[in-house]
Write a protein that holds these residues in place. Structure first.
Motif, PDB file in Angstrom:
ATOM      1  N   ALA A  68      -8.482   7.861   9.625  1.00 33.39           N
ATOM      2  CA  ALA A  68      -7.581   6.755   9.277  1.00 33.39           C
ATOM      3  C   ALA A  68      -6.379   7.252   8.478  1.00 33.39           C
ATOM      4  O   ALA A  68      -5.329   6.610   8.468  1.00 33.39           O
ATOM      5  CB  ALA A  68      -8.336   5.689   8.499  1.00 33.39           C
ATOM      6  N   MET A  69      -6.522   8.406   7.830  1.00 34.49           N
ATOM      7  CA  MET A  69      -5.430   8.958   7.030  1.00 34.49           C
ATOM      8  C   MET A  69      -4.234   9.351   7.884  1.00 34.49           C
ATOM      9  O   MET A  69      -3.106   9.373   7.390  1.00 34.49           O
ATOM     10  CB  MET A  69      -5.916  10.189   6.252  1.00 34.49           C
ATOM     11  CG  MET A  69      -6.947   9.871   5.208  1.00 34.49           C
ATOM     12  SD  MET A  69      -7.769  11.328   4.512  1.00 34.49           S
ATOM     13  CE  MET A  69      -6.417  12.316   3.969  1.00 34.49           C
ATOM     14  N   ILE A  70      -4.452   9.660   9.157  1.00 35.27           N
ATOM     15  CA  ILE A  70      -3.357  10.146  10.005  1.00 35.27           C
ATOM     16  C   ILE A  70      -2.852   9.109  10.999  1.00 35.27           C
ATOM     17  O   ILE A  70      -2.075   9.434  11.884  1.00 35.27           O
ATOM     18  CB  ILE A  70      -3.755  11.446  10.736  1.00 35.27           C
ATOM     19  CG1 ILE A  70      -5.000  11.247  11.607  1.00 35.27           C
ATOM     20  CG2 ILE A  70      -3.940  12.575   9.765  1.00 35.27           C
ATOM     21  CD1 ILE A  70      -5.365  12.439  12.452  1.00 35.27           C
ATOM     22  N   GLU A  71      -3.273   7.862  10.859  1.00 37.60           N
ATOM     23  CA  GLU A  71      -2.852   6.818  11.791  1.00 37.60           C
ATOM     24  C   GLU A  71      -1.329   6.630  11.824  1.00 37.60           C
ATOM     25  O   GLU A  71      -0.758   6.444  12.880  1.00 37.60           O
ATOM     26  CB  GLU A  71      -3.527   5.491  11.448  1.00 37.60           C
ATOM     27  CG  GLU A  71      -4.989   5.450  11.809  1.00 37.60           C
ATOM     28  CD  GLU A  71      -5.247   5.653  13.294  1.00 37.60           C
ATOM     29  OE1 GLU A  71      -4.528   5.058  14.118  1.00 37.60           O
ATOM     30  OE2 GLU A  71      -6.168   6.416  13.623  1.00 37.60           O
ATOM     31  N   ASN A  72      -0.676   6.667  10.667  1.00 40.39           N
ATOM     32  CA  ASN A  72       0.772   6.426  10.605  1.00 40.39           C
ATOM     33  C   ASN A  72       1.568   7.700  10.385  1.00 40.39           C
ATOM     34  O   ASN A  72       2.728   7.657  10.003  1.00 40.39           O
ATOM     35  CB  ASN A  72       1.084   5.427   9.481  1.00 40.39           C
ATOM     36  CG  ASN A  72       0.489   4.070   9.769  1.00 40.39           C
ATOM     37  OD1 ASN A  72       0.476   3.622  10.918  1.00 40.39           O
ATOM     38  ND2 ASN A  72      -0.020   3.408   8.746  1.00 40.39           N
ATOM     39  N   ILE A  73       0.948   8.850  10.622  1.00 34.83           N
ATOM     40  CA  ILE A  73       1.609  10.137  10.442  1.00 34.83           C
ATOM     41  C   ILE A  73       1.971  10.695  11.814  1.00 34.83           C
ATOM     42  O   ILE A  73       1.196  10.607  12.754  1.00 34.83           O
ATOM     43  CB  ILE A  73       0.682  11.135   9.698  1.00 34.83           C
ATOM     44  CG1 ILE A  73       0.204  10.559   8.374  1.00 34.83           C
ATOM     45  CG2 ILE A  73       1.362  12.476   9.511  1.00 34.83           C
ATOM     46  CD1 ILE A  73       1.257  10.390   7.316  1.00 34.83           C
ATOM     47  N   HIS A  74       3.178  11.265  11.908  1.00 35.04           N
ATOM     48  CA  HIS A  74       3.654  11.838  13.170  1.00 35.04           C
ATOM     49  C   HIS A  74       4.249  13.219  12.909  1.00 35.04           C
ATOM     50  O   HIS A  74       4.640  13.531  11.782  1.00 35.04           O
ATOM     51  CB  HIS A  74       4.708  10.936  13.800  1.00 35.04           C
ATOM     52  CG  HIS A  74       4.239   9.534  14.015  1.00 35.04           C
ATOM     53  ND1 HIS A  74       3.352   9.188  15.001  1.00 35.04           N
ATOM     54  CD2 HIS A  74       4.506   8.389  13.341  1.00 35.04           C
ATOM     55  CE1 HIS A  74       3.103   7.897  14.948  1.00 35.04           C
ATOM     56  NE2 HIS A  74       3.783   7.385  13.935  1.00 35.04           N
ATOM     57  N   ALA A  75       4.342  14.037  13.950  1.00 32.04           N
ATOM     58  CA  ALA A  75       4.958  15.355  13.829  1.00 32.04           C
ATOM     59  C   ALA A  75       6.397  15.176  13.348  1.00 32.04           C
ATOM     60  O   ALA A  75       7.115  14.288  13.791  1.00 32.04           O
ATOM     61  CB  ALA A  75       4.928  16.073  15.173  1.00 32.04           C
ATOM     62  N   GLY A  76       6.790  16.007  12.398  1.00 27.23           N
ATOM     63  CA  GLY A  76       8.121  15.933  11.813  1.00 27.23           C
ATOM     64  C   GLY A  76       8.161  15.178  10.495  1.00 27.23           C
ATOM     65  O   GLY A  76       9.145  15.268   9.761  1.00 27.23           O
ATOM     66  N   ASP A  77       7.100  14.440  10.172  1.00 29.45           N
ATOM     67  CA  ASP A  77       7.044  13.707   8.900  1.00 29.45           C
ATOM     68  C   ASP A  77       6.845  14.679   7.749  1.00 29.45           C
ATOM     69  O   ASP A  77       6.094  15.645   7.855  1.00 29.45           O
ATOM     70  CB  ASP A  77       5.886  12.703   8.883  1.00 29.45           C
ATOM     71  CG  ASP A  77       6.129  11.493   9.756  1.00 29.45           C
ATOM     72  OD1 ASP A  77       7.277  11.292  10.199  1.00 29.45           O
ATOM     73  OD2 ASP A  77       5.161  10.754   9.997  1.00 29.45           O
TER      74      ASP A  77
END
Length: 98
Positions: A68-77
């Motif tokens: 759930a920690m990476i749900e709103n994380i994308h490459a480049g963030d």
């Protein structure tokens, strides 16, 4: 005899806290890749601005404690993260920078 017992208890207490003290806290980086199926994330550390820190090195892959920690994380963030000190580096806290 009592002094030896107190000393050993103190040593045991500090030995138990060493992994927590050695864990990285609040490290900054940029996400270079995410594998949601395996629960891993690759992060390239961002230089902290000190002299001679113009190269951050290669990205490092970490396990994620909770997907759930990476749900709103994308490459480049850009993110700040904390890791546990284990055989396999695991991210225990992950925050996206705005």
């Amino acid at each position: 005899m009592r002094a030896v017992g107190i000393t050993l208890a103190t040593v045991a207490l500090f030995a138990g806290t060493l992994p927590a003290l050695a864990a990285e806290q609040g490290t900054a980086g940029m996400v270079t890749g995410i594998n949601r199926l395996n629960g891993t994330i690759a992060i390239k550390r961002v230089p902290n601005g000190t002299v001679g820190a113009n190269t951050a090195g290669a990205a490092q892959e970490f396990k994620i404690k909770d997907n759930a920690m990476i749900e709103n994380i994308h490459a480049g963030d850009r993110v700040t993260f904390s890791t546990s000190d284990a055989a396999t580096p695991t991210i225990i806290k992950l925050d996206r920078q705005k």
